[in-house]
Scaffold this active site. Structure first.
Site, PDB file in Angstrom:
ATOM      1  N   LYS A  14       0.809  -1.227   0.000  1.00 23.49           N
ATOM      2  CA  LYS A  14       0.000   0.000   0.000  1.00 23.49           C
ATOM      3  C   LYS A  14       0.842   1.276   0.000  1.00 23.49           C
ATOM      4  O   LYS A  14       0.362   2.332  -0.405  1.00 23.49           O
ATOM      5  CB  LYS A  14      -0.944  -0.003   1.197  1.00 23.49           C
ATOM      6  N   SER A  59       0.534  -9.961  -0.063  1.00 23.58           N
ATOM      7  CA  SER A  59       0.269  -8.522  -0.048  1.00 23.58           C
ATOM      8  C   SER A  59       0.623  -7.819   1.248  1.00 23.58           C
ATOM      9  O   SER A  59       0.857  -6.611   1.243  1.00 23.58           O
ATOM     10  CB  SER A  59      -1.209  -8.269  -0.365  1.00 23.58           C
TER      11      SER A  59
END
Length: 420
Positions: free
Chosen positions: A58, A313
């Site tokens: 992110k 992720s």
């Protein structure tokens, strides 16, 4: 295939994002995993975005977006809504760029993620906890923006965010010595899947991109099936990093064109993957970070002999959730079962249950009993862990034969939710 979106990230824009992120986001390794490669008879590679300094991809989108705003917008400050990982990326960017940020997180966000946001943002961020879901936090964050004239940094439905996340895909192509046949990518709001799939569409169109969502929050899969962006009324928030009620409009348009397939995986199976990665590989992942590896079982025949990449992720997992993760994994594997057991009101009944009903390797892990009446049989709620799932039927048969059986609770959600 003709893309019908009004926007699709270009290689030029993605390379500009790479330049912006230099010295901020690291080029994460692409490792071959020998255990999964052997299991699936394929070349399984892990793209380790969990190794970013904010422990998720992110940072790429957040920093790329915040770097692009005007000087006036920087002075007024920014606002974001996030379940955790986007918030950490935004907090890091705010401190590095010296921009004040207000970060709105859902109230149930794991404490570990809230503390990480405070650590990365320091004096440059304020944290507000609002609502039960990302969507609740999003509404409050938009209200703050409208009231105070601040700039909203969307976690996924923004061109600069998508271009930042797309750098993951560009790295993978540059790092791989062979053509990548499959990429499994986690999907929450769709920012990563949109950016990554756009890169492969342009540079490696033969690669099949598989989006993976939690079974309890299938917002992208539902939308693609309906050919419109659908808002789900209710979702399971356990996989908080990938649980949104509605994906972005930009991300939906891109994903419906670019993804080869969109699947969901059960939360309990994801929990088993988390435990396997920790026990076998010493890799710590959050639930959303385990989605892609969990999906491999559903493609076992298709990926045999292929070059496959799974995007890991993030690794922002709260250790206090370990007990729940183990519980969900056992339940999914049919190794943990809850019953109402009716014990005869006589001495030695419990001993008889342990000796004559339980199997040699069965283990009582939960027991709640309270004698409130003088009835012949008094109920207790009992949790039993098995070594093999096939031991359940003989266990229930012994309960019934010896008159202990009352009720099986695993398939009664209204009762079961109070136990798990």
């Amino acid at each position: 295939m003709q893309v019908n979106t009004t926007y699709s990230p270009t290689i030029k824009a993605i390379k500009e994002a790479v330049a912006t992120l230099k010295g901020v986001a690291i080029e994460t390794p692409l490792f071959k995993n020998y255990i999964y490669s052997e299991k699936f008879k394929a070349n399984i590679f892990l793209k380790r975005e969990d190794l970013q300094q904010v422990r998720s991809y992110k940072i790429r989108g957040a920093y790329n977006k915040i770097s692009s705003i005007t000087e006036e917008q920087r002075r007024n400050g920014i606002v974001c809504a996030s379940a955790g990982n986007h918030a950490q990326g935004v907090a890091f960017a705010c401190k590095k760029l010296k921009i004040h940020g207000t970060i709105v997180m859902p109230a149930p966000t794991p404490k570990q993620k809230v503390e990480q946001v405070r650590m990365f943002g320091g004096d440059y961020v304020d944290i507000e906890l609002s609502g039960d879901t990302f969507d609740d936090a999003y509404k409050f964050a938009k209200h703050v923006c409208d009231t105070l004239g601040k700039t909203f940094v969307h976690p996924f439905d923004d061109e600069k965010i998508i271009e930042g996340q797309a750098t993951v895909g560009l790295e993978m192509i540059n790092q791989s010595k062979e053509t990548i046949d499959y990429v499994f990518v986690p999907v929450g709001g769709g920012g990563l899947a949109s950016g990554l799939s756009s890169v492969f569409k342009l540079l490696s169109p033969s690669t099949k991109i598989i989006g993976v969502e939690p079974e309890g929050a299938p917002s992208m899969k539902t939308s693609i099936s309906a050919n419109r962006n659908v808002r789900l009324e209710k979702i399971d928030k356990f996989i908080d990093g990938a649980a949104v009620q509605q994906v972005g409009n930009l991300t939906f348009d891109i994903c419906k064109e670019n993804l080869h397939d969109m699947i969901t995986v059960p939360e309990g199976k994801v929990c088993q993957t988390i435990l396997d990665l920790y026990n076998r590989e010493a890799i710590v992942v959050e639930p959303a970070g385990a989605l892609t590896i969990t999906a491999l079982d559903f493609f076992a025949d298709e990926i045999k002999g292929k070059n496959v990449v799974c995007v890991i992720s993030g690794s922002n997992n709260d250790i206090t959730r370990t007990a729940e993760i183990k519980e969900r994994a056992l339940l999914y594997g049919k190794l943990k079962h809850y019953f109402i057991i009716r014990f005869p009101q006589r001495a030695g009944a419990l001993k008889e249950f342990v000796i004559d009903v339980l199997g040699e390797n069965d283990d009582i892990t939960y027991f709640e009993y309270s004698k409130k009446t003088s009835k012949e049989n008094a109920p207790a709620v009992v949790g039993i862990e098995l070594v093999k799932s096939e031991d359940l039927a003989p266990l229930i048969a012994r309960m019934k034969t010896l008159n202990f059986y009352g009720e099986y609770l695993n398939d009664k959600p209204n009762l079961f939710e109070f136990l798990v």
